[in-house]
Structure formats: structure tokens, C-alpha cells
Design an enzyme around this catalytic site. Structure first.
Site, PDB file in Angstrom:
ATOM      1  CG  HIS A 375     -72.854  60.831   8.870  1.00  0.00           C
ATOM      2  ND1 HIS A 375     -71.205  59.882   9.755  1.00  0.00           N
ATOM      3  CD2 HIS A 375     -72.848  59.891   7.701  1.00  0.00           C
ATOM      4  CE1 HIS A 375     -71.157  58.984   9.355  1.00  0.00           C
ATOM      5  NE2 HIS A 375     -71.983  59.124   8.174  1.00  0.00           N
ATOM      6  CD  GLU A 615     -68.111  51.882   4.684  1.00  0.00           C
ATOM      7  OE1 GLU A 615     -68.995  53.426   4.424  1.00  0.00           O
ATOM      8  OE2 GLU A 615     -69.059  51.113   5.687  1.00  0.00           O
ATOM      9  CG  ASP A 639     -66.406  55.278   6.566  1.00  0.00           C
ATOM     10  OD1 ASP A 639     -66.022  56.325   7.187  1.00  0.00           O
ATOM     11  OD2 ASP A 639     -68.119  55.060   6.924  1.00  0.00           O
ATOM     12  NE  ARG A 649     -67.094  60.199   7.197  1.00  0.00           N
ATOM     13  CZ  ARG A 649     -68.350  59.379   6.924  1.00  0.00           C
ATOM     14  NH1 ARG A 649     -67.924  58.355   6.585  1.00  0.00           N
ATOM     15  NH2 ARG A 649     -69.362  59.677   6.709  1.00  0.00           N
ATOM     16  CB  CYS A 686     -72.946  54.927  -1.888  1.00  0.00           C
ATOM     17  SG  CYS A 686     -72.381  53.493  -0.795  1.00  0.00           S
TER      18      CYS A 686
END
Ligand code: PEP
Ligand code: MG
Length: 760
Positions: A375, A615, A639, A649, A686
Site C-alpha cells: 500500500h 480477493e 490480494d 505482496r 480493480c
């Protein structure tokens, strides 16, 4: 008696913000109780502060009760009306206190004459800080509006009180600083470091390492120069305070949703007598001013970086930053207002709030050892700051202060680049600008055969709305609502959230907006909500799990979304749904929120669609049932890949195993799209995969028509969409779905010229 509660809340906000440097917190609390008491025409107003260890509240300021009671009146958690309000984390109002079963009488403090009693807990997140109490002789004196006003005041007080407490706790744990030694670094052997692009762009500058180490910016005093006096230091201090205030104002204008109080810790430290006073003391007893700053800054860095509390550790960067500013101001260096211009930050660990602060201070770029879909990478993309992810050893090999050039497009870092490399960089920069030019983007995207494809924008910060509009986004496919939560000191209230969401809806001018409910946990921790330490946060209390466990916070957000969507075309989706049951529970709560809004006469849209983010592998298994229940599905590929392949990730060490083109991932995505088709439900994607040029033909080929992407990638995605007919895309997808090995998919992509070099 008519009370002007809005004025009261504003006055208190002003009182808190004007709390003078070094001013005693006791004085501030006393001014607050006097002000609240007068405005509300209450006979008594008091503040109690909570001690977590002893589970006890102590009276710390009062207007109306005997002054001798301060420090003496103590209540256990749950004891008396005040203790009960704090234990139950809710306001309690009673018209005749003495008749309440919870009432506790304290002889000698003149309390018995007061009937009406209103106690509001002071909370930060779910952490108990204290209580604000008002009392009046007249029975049933306080109204529900008074409760609301007192809650607003308590929220403002919470941060101030807690920060002051944290600083003093940190100081108590202080031990003498160790000898300062400069960290030894490995010599550089490579002149080009190869990593991966986490946020595109190019940058050049000097390496500046960010870590828990010491503040290293103490230039040796020039023996020939006139020594700095205490007046010089005071002037530098004044300049520094002005610069921080200016920075906060400027950030507030640019990043309205996340800028709140971002520099408040800086100001708090500057106001702290023990920080500036200690530097002054050292100067006055003969220590050269630069050394005095360095010594005290290093003491604080040591205290903060060794703290067990994340809230305190977060302040290491702030105190180092202050040290640099004070030093530069003392030396009259010109570039103080843009401290990090010309600097590239090297870090293993970064917080989203660090990135925002450094961005406000004009940092050029980041080199990190975390993964490209972390993130932090996402927030850098929103801010338009280049970020390259390198292996841990390569990061450690970078020498402090060396010149470097980042080509974050390719994931390359040139160390001490030659003139020829600089020239290439200028060309490259121009090419990058051209490739991301919005001028040629069409309003509507179509495949070669004319099929409509919808390109929506991913929005992380409100500042992303500008590029979204510039690149003609047809809607917002994903609003990551958590960033305002992460950066603040406390959960934003429903009203604060509503203002942010409303701006988003307004600026999209009737186009569809999909809100995603809070996705914290994993690599997005809230520093004010860290009461559980998790060994595997990605498998822990993340996203919808957090929301379902904290229904109050969830409902506040849902109500704010629903209200913001009253006139708009909005949808709500839930992240990390693991089962149909999860979705139904979340949907039921959303319906309850709708009923509440209806009962309160608040405008909202009953037709707001509720969807699932796909996800998790478990969600893929029940995709058909989810598609039946939900209004829409949206594939969160970041995810989905992480959980499908069990590859973190954020971990650059295993980034070679994070493969979007793994056959298991391809087949899962295909199953999700097929499930949506069975129930004729809207389906979109997305995650980062939706803008991956290698995978776009496949995604179109399995039936996806809606892609939500970072807007900057629109020109590339639109070009690719136009380059394929549906028939071609379907053929590609069909072939890829038959392949069982990663190597076979790679060979197929290569043979069809769908290469990684095209990656954005
Ligand atoms: C995803 O997981 O693909 C996604 C879009 O959500 P986030 O990246 O915020 O986890
Ligand atoms: Mg996700």
C-alpha cells in the site's frame, strides 16, 4: 437557557490550537473546563484523566467543585456515573444524578447540590483517555445537543492529552544516550541496481537513509566562525515553528482528506520545554549550539525508536526532521522550506504518514525493500512520487549521500551516474511524459471491433480526482477509503468522513462511484488501534473482519457513504469477503444503517448497490453463490494473487513468485467472471492486474469490460484496448486457460509479443 454549542466547540478548538509553546497542560485543561462551564451555563465542569495501568480516573481540572479535590478524587473504571461512561465508552446523561444507581458520593467536594449530570468519555479510537463531565443544579438540564457538543470537544481534547502523556511517558523511560557512531556501509560494487517499479517516474538526487538510527546531520562547527548564541538558537526555533505551520497549511490545501494534523507531532515536540529547553540549557552552559541540537535530537531518537508503542516509534522521523530544520536554520541555509528537495529516501520500513510528510517536503523519490503492490507503493502512485523496490541487500549497499538517478519506470537505480546516463534520463523523461499524455485520451474506449470497454479510476486520495478527470475516467471503480483513517490520529467521525466522500461524489459529477469499506490491517495498520499484535497481520484482523468486529466504526462509515450517495450514482463494496455469510452479515448491517437514516430523515439512496470484492480463494469457490446474493462483484487481483499463491505482496524477497500469469490465477479470475455471468451481475476488476498490458487481452477475452486503474495508465490501456478485437482477445484467453504450467503461459505471452517490457 439557550446555549450556542457550535461556538463552544469552535472556541475550544481555538483554545487547543493556541495552546502556547511549553504551556503546562494542566493550565490548558483548566481553561477548557472554565470555557465549557461558562458556555453551557453549567454549575460544574470537570476533566478526569484515565490511567490504563491502574484502571483509574483522577480528577485533573474542575470549575465548580472544590479545587482541593483535584488529584484527590479517584474513580475506578465503572465506578460512579463517570467511571461507567468511560468503561462503556458512551456518554451518560441523567436528570437526577443522586437517584441513579451508579451515582457515587464524595464527601467534602460540594457535589450533592447538583442534579443533572452528563459524562462523556474522552477516547482516541477505542483507547480510554479520560472523561469530560458537566453538572447542574437544575434537574434534566442537559439536552441531547449538549451531549453532541461535549462529544466533539472530547474528541478534540483526546489527541492533545494523549500526545502530552506519550511524550512524558517516553521521557520517563529515557536512559543516557550511547556514543554516536556513524553506521558503516558496504562499499558499492555496482553502478546500476536492478529492482522493480513500484511507482513510475524518474528522479535524481542524493541518498538519504531513513531508519531508526541516529540523527546524523551535525556539521562540525567551523573553529574560525563566530559561535552561535542562545539568541541565534531562539531565532532558529521561531523560524522552524513558522515553517512547520506553513507546511501544515500548504498540505491542508493540497491534501484535504489526509492532511489533518499531519505535522502536529512536530509542533508538539517544538513546544516541549524538555526538548527546546534542554537544547537552550546546553548552549547556555557552553556546548556549541549545533552540537546541543544534535545531542538532544539523538536522545529523543533513541527514546522514540526503542519505545514499545508504535505511536512513539512513529515520531522518530519527526524529531530527526526537526533536528535538520533547526540545524539548517541556525546555519541560515536557504533550502530549509524544502528540506527533502534533491533527496531520495532509502528505507526498509516506511509509514504512509511518512510518505505524505516527505512528499509535502518535496522529496524526489523512494527506494525501498518492500513489494510493488504494497500500500505504500499505491500511495506513492497517488502522489506521483517514483518508488523502486530493491532486494534488501541492495538497499543496504547504498551509501549515504551518494548521487543517484532513479528510472522507476524500469525499476533501475543508477549510482553516481555519468553525464551520458543523465542525458539518457532527460530523453527518457520526455518519452515518459509523452506516453502519459492525456491529450489523446478519448472519452470512450472501444476495442478494434467497436465493443465498449469502460475505464474507471482507482482513487486513494482526493488528489487523485484531478488526474481521474484529466484522463476522462468514466467513474470511480475503487475508492480506497482507508487512507484518511491511517493518517489521522483517531477514527474520523461520521461527519468528517461524509465531507470527504461528498467531495468525491461531487467532483465525479454524476458518474458512478464505488466506495470500498475500510481495509485496514495487513500492511495498513492504525497506530491508534494497535491493541492486538498479530504475527501474520495479512491473515488477521483485516478489512471486513475489522468492520464486522467494530460495528460502530463500520456503521459510521456506511452511513457516511450512504449519505454522500444521496444524490449520486454510488455503490458500496466490502473487501476480503471470505464467505457468503460474511457478505450477508455486512449487507444486513448496511440495511440497518439505511433504516436508521430513514428514521432520522437523512437523505440517502435506498438503491445503493452492495458488492463483494473477490480477493480470496474461498470466495472464488463460492463465487456463484456470492454472485447470486450480491449486486455486483469486483476482482481485487492484488490480494487474490497474494492469497491464491501464498506470496506476501509486500515482500520483495519473494516477488519473483508473485505471478499474475500463474494458471491458478487465470482460472480463478475466469471462474469469477463466469459466476457473475450466470446471475447476470455486474463484474469489474480493480487490482493492478487491470492495467497490466500483458494481461489485458486475456481479461477482455474472458468477458471483462470494466477496468478500474490508476488514471496515469489510461493512455496505455486505451491504446491496447483499441489494438485487439474481441475475437482475438477470446482466442488468446481460450489458449491461455488451457495451459497448466507457468512456463507455458510465459512462452505463450512471449510468442504473442505480450512481454513484460510493455509493463507500465
Ligand atoms: C486488490 O487487492 O486488488 C485491491 C484492489 O485492493 P487493495 O490493493 O487495496 O488491497
Ligand atoms: Mg485488496
Amino acid at each position: 437557557m439557550k446555549r450556542r454549542n457550535v461556538d463552544l466547540v469552535c472556541d475550544i478548538a481555538e483554545l487547543i490550537s493556541q495552546s502556547e509553546p511549553g504551556r503546562d497542560r494542566k493550565e490548558l485543561l483548566q481553561s477548557v473546563v472554565v470555557s465549557v462551564g461558562q458556555h453551557m451555563h453549567a454549575d460544574v465542569c470537570s476533566i478526569y484523566i484515565y490511567d490504563e495501568e491502574d484502571e483509574e480516573l483522577t480528577l485533573r481540572a474542575t470549575q465548580g467543585l472544590s479545587a482541593e479535590a483535584i488529584g484527590r478524587v479517584k474513580l475506578k473504571l465503572g465506578e460512579g456515573i463517570t467511571g461507567q461512561a468511560v468503561r462503556e465508552l458512551r456518554a451518560i446523561s441523567t436528570g437526577r444524578a443522586s437517584q441513579s444507581s451508579a451515582y457515587k458520593h464524595f464527601p467534602g467536594i460540594n457535589e450533592e447540590q447538583y442534579n443533572a449530570f452528563l459524562a462523556v468519555p474522552i477516547l482516541r479510537g477505542l483507547r480510554r483517555i479520560g472523561a469530560l463531565v458537566v453538572q447542574a443544579r437544575e434537574e434534566n438540564y442537559f439536552s441531547s445537543n449538549d451531549t453532541k457538543a461535549l462529544r466533539a470537544i472530547a474528541a478534540q481534547l483526546a489527541t492533545t492529552i494523549e500526545n502530552a502523556q506519550l511524550l512524558s511517558e517516553a521521557r520517563e523511560t529515557f536512559t543516557a544516550p550511547k556514543e554516536i557512531t556513524s553506521p558503516t556501509k558496504k562499499a558499492i560494487r555496482q553502478s546500476i541496481l536492478r529492482g522493480r517499479s513500484a511507482s513510475s517516474g524518474t528522479a535524481k538526487g542524493q541518498a538519504l537513509t531513513l531508519g531508526a538510527g541516529q540523527h546524523e546531520r551535525c556539521p562540525l562547527p567551523d573553529p574560525a566562525a563566530k559561535p552561535h548564541t542562545i539568541e541565534d538558537f531562539k531565532e532558529a526555533l521561531e523560524q522552524t515553528t513558522q515553517q512547520i505551520n506553513q507546511l501544515q497549511r500548504q498540505t491542508g490545501e493540497e491534501l484535504a482528506d489526509v492532511a489533518i494534523l499531519i505535522f502536529s507531532a512536530h509542533l508538539l515536540i517544538l513546544e516541549d520545554e524538555q526538548f527546546t529547553g534542554r537544547i537552550s540549557g546546553l548552549i547556555q552552559t557552553g556546548t556549541p549550539a549545533l552540537q546541543a541540537i544534535s545531542t538532544v535530537v539523538n536522545e529523543y531518537v533513541e527514546i522514540f525508536s526503542n519505545s514499545k508503542m508504535p505511536l512513539i516509534r512513529e515520531k522518530v522521523l519527526d524529531v530527526k526532521d526537526l533536528g535538520n530544520r533547526l540545524t539548517r536554520n541556525l546555519l541560515n541555509e536557504k533550502s530549509v522550506s524544502s528540506d527533502y528537495r534533491g533527496q531520495i529516501i532509502i528505507a526498509h520500513e516506511l509509514l504512509p504518514s511518512d510518505i505524505l510528510k516527505l512528499s509535502a517536503e518535496n522529496v524526489e523519490g523512494f527506494i525501498v525493500s518492500s513489494g510493488v503492490t504494497s500500500h505504500n507503493a499505491i500511495i506513492c502512485r497517488s502522489l506521483g512520487i517514483p518508488m523502486v523496490a530493491l532486494g534488501r541487500e541492495l538497499v543496504d549497499g547504498i551509501v549515504e549521500g551518494e548521487e543517484m538517478l532513479m528510472d522507476a519506470e524500469q525499476g533501475l537505480v543508477y549510482l553516481q551516474p555519468s553525464e551520458a546516463v543523465y542525458a539518457k534520463y532527460v530523453d527518457h523523461d520526455e518519452a515518459w511524459q509523452a506516453a502519459h499524455n492525456a491529450a489523446h485520451v478519448k472519452e470512450k474506449s472501444r476495442t478494434k471491433c467497436g465493443e465498449r470497454i469502460y475505464i474507471h479510476a482507482n482513487i486513494n486520495l482526493l488528489s487523485d480526482l484531478k488526474p481521474a478527470r484529466k484522463f476522462k475516467a468514466e467513474g470511480v471503480g475503487l475508492y480506497r477509503s482507508e487512507f484518511p483513517f491511517i493518517v489521522r490520529n483517531d477514527f474520523p467521525s461520521e461527519e468528517e468522513q461524509y465531507v470527504i466522500y461528498q467531495k468525491l461524489v461531487d467532483q465525479m459529477e454524476g458518474k458512478s462511484v464505488t466506495f470500498r469499506t475500510l481495509d485496514i490491517g495487513g500492511d495498513k495498520m492504525l497506530s491508534y488501534y494497535s491493541n492486538v499484535h498479530e504475527a501474520n497481520p495479512f491473515l488477521g484482523m483485516r478489512a471486513i473482519r475489522f468492520s464486522l468486529q467494530n460495528k460502530d466504526i463500520f456503521c459510521q462509515q456506511l452511513r457516511a457513504f450512504l449519505r454522500a450517495g444521496a444524490a449520486g450514482n454510488t455503490r458500496i463494496m466490502f473487501p476480503l469477503i471470505a464467505s457468503v455469510d460474511d457478505f450477508i452479515e455486512a449487507r444486513t448491517i448496511a440495511h440497518e444503517c439505511m433504516n436508521e437514516l430513514e428514521a432520522a430523515g437523512q437523505p440517502f439512496s435506498r438503491n445503493t448497490q452492495l458488492g463483494v470484492m473477490m480477493e480470496l480463494p474461498s470466495a472464488v469457490e463460492v463465487a456463484v453463490e456470492l454472485a447470486q446474493e450480491a449486486d455486483f462483484l469486483s476482482i481485487g487481483s492484488n490480494d487474490l494473487i497474494q492469497y491464491m499463491l501464498a506470496v506476501d505482496r509486500t515482500n520483495e524477497q519473494v516477488s519473483n513468485l508473485y505471478r499474475a500469469h500463474h494458471p491458478a490465477v487465470l482460472r480463478s479470475i475466469n471462474r469469477i467472471v463466469a459466476a457473475a455471468r450466470i446471475h447476470e451481475k455486474d463484474i469489474s476488476i480493480c487490482g493492478d492486474l487491470s492495467a497490466d498490458p500483458r494481461m489485458l487481452p486475456f481479461l477482455m477475452g474472458i468477458g471483462l469490460r470494466k477496468f478500474s486503474i490508476d488514471s496515469i495508465n489510461t493512455p496505455t490501456v486505451q491504446r491496447l484496448v483499441q489494438a485487439y478485437s474481441l475475437e482475438e482477445a477470446e482466442e488468446i484467453a481460450e489458449s491461455m486457460l488451457k495451459l497448466g504450467r507457468i512456463s507455458e503461459v510465459e512462452a505463450f505471452l512471449d510468442a504473442h509479443n505480450l512481454r513484460a517490457e510493455q509493463a507500465i
